[in-house]
Design a protein around this motif. Structure first.
Motif, mmCIF file in Angstrom:
data_model
loop_
_atom_site.group_PDB
_atom_site.id
_atom_site.type_symbol
_atom_site.label_atom_id
_atom_site.label_comp_id
_atom_site.label_asym_id
_atom_site.label_seq_id
_atom_site.Cartn_x
_atom_site.Cartn_y
_atom_site.Cartn_z
ATOM 1 N N ALA A 198 42.009 -6.168 37.719
ATOM 2 C CA ALA A 198 42.450 -4.773 37.771
ATOM 3 C C ALA A 198 42.514 -4.289 39.214
ATOM 4 N N HIS A 199 43.589 -3.578 39.547
ATOM 5 C CA HIS A 199 43.768 -3.068 40.909
ATOM 6 C C HIS A 199 44.149 -1.592 40.913
ATOM 7 N N GLY A 200 43.476 -0.824 40.080
ATOM 8 C CA GLY A 200 43.634 0.611 40.146
ATOM 9 C C GLY A 200 44.764 1.161 39.296
ATOM 10 N N VAL A 201 45.035 2.435 39.524
ATOM 11 C CA VAL A 201 45.987 3.186 38.716
ATOM 12 C C VAL A 201 47.011 3.842 39.634
ATOM 13 N N ILE A 202 48.270 3.819 39.198
ATOM 14 C CA ILE A 202 49.358 4.467 39.925
ATOM 15 C C ILE A 202 49.963 5.522 39.012
ATOM 16 N N ASP A 203 50.002 6.756 39.460
ATOM 17 C CA ASP A 203 50.563 7.845 38.650
ATOM 18 C C ASP A 203 52.038 8.041 38.969
ATOM 19 N N VAL A 204 52.832 8.146 37.928
ATOM 20 C CA VAL A 204 54.275 8.370 38.052
ATOM 21 C C VAL A 204 54.617 9.688 37.367
ATOM 22 N N TYR A 218 48.379 1.252 34.874
ATOM 23 C CA TYR A 218 47.230 0.417 35.218
ATOM 24 C C TYR A 218 47.757 -0.898 35.767
ATOM 25 N N ALA A 219 47.437 -1.173 37.038
ATOM 26 C CA ALA A 219 48.002 -2.325 37.743
ATOM 27 C C ALA A 219 47.039 -3.509 37.725
ATOM 28 N N TYR A 220 47.591 -4.678 37.477
ATOM 29 C CA TYR A 220 46.812 -5.913 37.435
ATOM 30 C C TYR A 220 47.528 -7.010 38.218
ATOM 31 N N ASP A 221 46.744 -7.962 38.701
ATOM 32 C CA ASP A 221 47.261 -9.217 39.236
ATOM 33 C C ASP A 221 46.699 -10.352 38.397
ATOM 34 N N LEU A 222 47.512 -11.368 38.165
ATOM 35 C CA LEU A 222 47.022 -12.572 37.487
ATOM 36 C C LEU A 222 47.477 -13.783 38.270
ATOM 37 N N LEU A 223 46.518 -14.626 38.674
ATOM 38 C CA LEU A 223 46.835 -15.878 39.352
ATOM 39 C C LEU A 223 47.274 -16.888 38.303
ATOM 40 N N LEU A 224 48.485 -17.415 38.480
ATOM 41 C CA LEU A 224 49.059 -18.364 37.533
ATOM 42 C C LEU A 224 49.111 -19.754 38.161
ATOM 43 N N PRO A 225 48.810 -20.784 37.393
ATOM 44 C CA PRO A 225 48.908 -22.155 37.923
ATOM 45 C C PRO A 225 50.311 -22.414 38.456
ATOM 46 N N ALA A 226 50.386 -23.227 39.497
ATOM 47 C CA ALA A 226 51.680 -23.486 40.141
ATOM 48 C C ALA A 226 52.698 -24.081 39.185
ATOM 49 N N ASP A 227 52.238 -24.791 38.160
ATOM 50 C CA ASP A 227 53.176 -25.434 37.233
ATOM 51 C C ASP A 227 53.466 -24.586 35.990
#
Length: 279
Positions: A198-204, A218-227
């Motif tokens: 989770a990387h916080g909230v952005i209001d629009v 609600y902003a998220y990042d997900l690390l995905l395998p290279a393949d």
């Protein structure tokens, strides 16, 4: 022009594009309330439509108007909201019926005053919630996966979006919604999706043809395998693209990505030092 100057030029163009696509004039709207709490920003032109339907809104006062003032409890309000949404659809004011309910609420963690068909939420300018996820590809070379919305989507058809994005329905929460959307939109297994950071909230808050988009993203990042290669399972994504930051900046500068996805993407690029974007 140096690469750094080029990135700065593109991000400045992107930010200008966001501003141009995000007008909002408070004077053209009324605070939509239930039991005194604001749940939306109702366009005045829509307030006139509701006033003509009888009993849907109370009298205007001090820049505000009450939604369904004659309903004293949630069950009665839900019945009335269901009828309101159907009437608006029959009148041609609401399109893209979803058979999905959104909460009528002043906050994500508040007890909702009722629920309404999702397609009617922006006509009323209701506060809504969404989960958006940047698909970050693991490896030494910066790269992300993004998705293009189906041309059949009612909102922003054919535009680029975050790898996964979806509205939070009534009774759900942002992470639960994200895990479900990961599976449906990109074939990401729940065990992997649950690792999203989770990387916080952005209001629009902006005026749109349907009414108002007042959304807490609600902003998220997900690390995905290279393949890993995403695949859509619900028909709502037309294609996925593996792209580097420079190409992604070009897409956003061309205004080919949705406003909310652009904000979430810029946030990720800034945090990772992949674009010269001011916080």
């Amino acid at each position: 022009m140096s690469e750094s100057d080029s990135r700065t030029s593109r991000t400045s163009k992107i930010l200008a594009g966001i501003a141009a696509r995000s007008p909002f004039d408070p004077a053209a709207h009324l605070r939509l309330t239930v039991e005194g709490a604001q749940v939306g920003w109702l366009p005045r032109r829509h307030a006139a439509i509701l006033a003509g339907m009888g009993g849907m809104v109370g009298p205007q006062g001090q820049g505000a108007v009450a939604l369904l003032p004659g309903c004293a409890d949630t069950p009665a309000r839900n019945v009335a909201l269901a009828g309101l949404a159907r009437q608006l659809a029959d009148m041609g004011h609401v399109r893209g019926w979803r058979d999905e309910l959104f909460a009528v609420t002043p906050a994500l963690d508040a007890l909702p005053y009722g629920v309404i068909e999702r397609a009617a939420a922006r006509f009323l300018g209701l506060l809504t919630f969404a989960s958006h996820m940047n698909g970050i590809v693991e490896g030494a070379t910066p790269a992300l996966w993004i998705s293009r919305r189906s041309p059949a989507k009612a909102v922003d058809p054919g535009m680029w979006d975050n790898l996964v994005a979806g509205g939070v329905p009534a009774g759900s929460d942002p992470l639960e919604t994200l895990v479900r959307e990961c599976d449906e939109e990109s074939g990401i297994p729940p065990a992997l999706a649950a690792r999203a950071e989770a990387h916080g909230v952005i209001d629009v808050l902006r005026e749109i043809p349907e009414g108002v988009q007042w959304e807490r993203v609600y902003a998220y990042d997900l690390l995905l395998p290279a393949d890993f290669v995403p695949h859509n399972r619900d028909g709502e994504v037309a294609e996925h693209r593996h792209t580097g930051p420079a190409a992604l900046l070009d897409i956003m500068a061309a205004r080919a990505m949705t406003v909310d996805a652009t904000l979430v993407t810029l946030d990720a690029l800034r945090r990772r030092g992949w674009a010269d974007v001011q916080p």
